[in-house]
Write a protein that holds these residues in place. Sequence first.
Motif, mmCIF file in Angstrom:
data_model
loop_
_atom_site.group_PDB
_atom_site.id
_atom_site.type_symbol
_atom_site.label_atom_id
_atom_site.label_comp_id
_atom_site.label_asym_id
_atom_site.label_seq_id
_atom_site.Cartn_x
_atom_site.Cartn_y
_atom_site.Cartn_z
ATOM 1 N N GLY A 62 0.807 -1.236 0.082
ATOM 2 C CA GLY A 62 0.015 -0.105 0.042
ATOM 3 C C GLY A 62 0.769 1.193 -0.079
ATOM 4 N N PHE A 63 2.098 1.074 -0.326
ATOM 5 C CA PHE A 63 3.150 2.412 -0.340
ATOM 6 C C PHE A 63 3.155 3.120 -1.509
ATOM 7 N N ASP A 64 3.621 4.208 -1.883
ATOM 8 C CA ASP A 64 3.985 4.798 -3.199
ATOM 9 C C ASP A 64 5.314 4.428 -3.480
ATOM 10 N N VAL A 65 5.278 3.549 -4.653
ATOM 11 C CA VAL A 65 6.658 2.879 -4.976
ATOM 12 C C VAL A 65 7.547 4.157 -5.455
ATOM 13 N N HIS A 66 6.951 5.382 -5.683
ATOM 14 C CA HIS A 66 8.138 6.547 -6.232
ATOM 15 C C HIS A 66 8.843 6.751 -5.024
ATOM 16 N N GLU A 67 8.312 6.702 -3.857
ATOM 17 C CA GLU A 67 9.028 7.262 -2.852
ATOM 18 C C GLU A 67 10.380 6.247 -2.561
ATOM 19 N N ILE A 68 10.334 5.244 -3.205
ATOM 20 C CA ILE A 68 11.524 4.106 -2.784
ATOM 21 C C ILE A 68 12.551 4.794 -3.881
ATOM 22 N N VAL A 69 13.571 5.615 -3.763
ATOM 23 C CA VAL A 69 14.424 6.290 -4.434
ATOM 24 C C VAL A 69 15.597 5.265 -4.764
ATOM 25 N N GLY A 70 16.508 5.571 -5.649
ATOM 26 C CA GLY A 70 17.271 4.799 -5.647
ATOM 27 C C GLY A 70 18.666 4.954 -4.728
ATOM 28 N N ILE A 71 19.696 4.553 -4.945
ATOM 29 C CA ILE A 71 20.952 4.452 -4.060
ATOM 30 C C ILE A 71 21.576 6.063 -4.045
ATOM 31 N N GLU A 72 21.366 6.706 -3.062
ATOM 32 C CA GLU A 72 21.940 8.189 -2.892
ATOM 33 C C GLU A 72 23.640 8.272 -3.060
ATOM 34 N N GLY A 73 23.969 9.186 -3.841
ATOM 35 C CA GLY A 73 25.377 9.252 -3.787
ATOM 36 C C GLY A 73 26.170 8.655 -4.797
ATOM 37 N N LEU A 74 25.652 8.059 -5.757
ATOM 38 C CA LEU A 74 26.237 7.536 -6.814
ATOM 39 C C LEU A 74 27.033 8.614 -7.585
#
Length: 450
Positions: A435-447
């Motif tokens: 039930g979560f917004d998948v757009h809030e699962i961002v990629g790995i930060e700092g690449l």
Amino acid sequence: MRIADLDGKRVAVWGFGREGRAAIKAIRSRLPQLSLTLFCSDAEVASACAFDATLDVRGHEPDATALAVFDVVVKSPGISAYKPALQAAREAGACITSGTALWFAENPDARVIAVTGTKGKSTTTAMLAHLARSLGVRTALAGNIGMPLLELLDVSADLWAIELSSFQTSEAGSVELGVITSLYEEHLDWHGSRERYIDDKLKLADVSKQLLVNATQGFLLKRTARHPHRIVFGHVDGWHVAGGSIRRGSQPVFEITNLRAPGAHNALNACAALAALEAMGFDALKAAAALATFRPLPHRLQPLGEHDGFHWVNDSISTTPLATLAALGSLQGKAVTVIVGGHDRGLDWSEFVFAMKAHAPHAIVAQGANGPRIARVLREAGVVVEETGDLAAAVERARAITPASGTILLSPGAPSFDQFHDYADRGRHFAEMAGFDVHEIVGIEGLGIA
């Protein structure tokens, strides 16, 4: 072999994932007139032609005859080095290389910390980059973690934090520091056997001027004992975890409760990152405070939040039974329903079963291609287990059997390829089912460079 050495050669690129595209782009940037052949899947042909109209695109997997006409084959990491076609091409005189090998040849003087391990390598590499940047060090974060090295071909950095998978460790050039976070059986389908997987992992030791290994693993210590400049983490004399703190020897440095990445294994990953910084001559004690601002990587014991009265945790990156045990260990004291199972590559679940006999979570739901096998060995051991066909059904079953305010944990202990493109795709679907917004699962930060 450098990219310039490809000039005048008959060159094929095998694989059109991100690594393959990075290789094509890098070669084109240096040798725009070079004729290139690409081997990819039939479904990728149109995209490949649109990506580079000058490519000779062949939408099939090459056999030995198809590769025999090439001087050089640049393969993607997912293409096993032990495929008969590649072995035959090598025996016929072809050079088999990769984007990783090409980058190392182009950057022989780079200050590199290369991190590998069955588990913990991504988090350790990202932590390492985060901590180095907190000291003002211009640091590159790349490799298997999500950015091919060739995407950073023409940039400079004071420090390179590079993650290498077991597919890539034999392709690395000389590194200033190699780090091995852990060593269990994994990727047996690519390597062919447990012994070859271990041998391939340990090839990093052969190219490392210094080698940092996990002191809590006796087997790893034994296998690396002959390295002339080996150091360790996880030992009381250096960076280790004790008494609720990350410590440097007897000195408490950072309280584990302030670490946003949950679990004792992540505290040990932090020790690896700090020990690596120290080995490279940086002020690890000063950098340790920045652990408080390190954001956990997606799909790695990622708390999604609360929804419908349950707490949801996405550990889709878990592709071995031991990784699932580590995830459960981080949630002790909670009412947990764990969802296990996925693509079956024949890993041994006996240690998981033994642990479940001693201390099982609230419930276990087995699903996916190897779900029936997992369920069978658990039942034979007297462990209660639910069984469903796929992840969607497993999530619905977990909702039905988990108590209010309980935790539903996806930690499959198996790859995703039976139902999904990769572990990230599986994690996003799990979050959406929860039930979560998948757009809030961002990629790995700092690449990249920072």
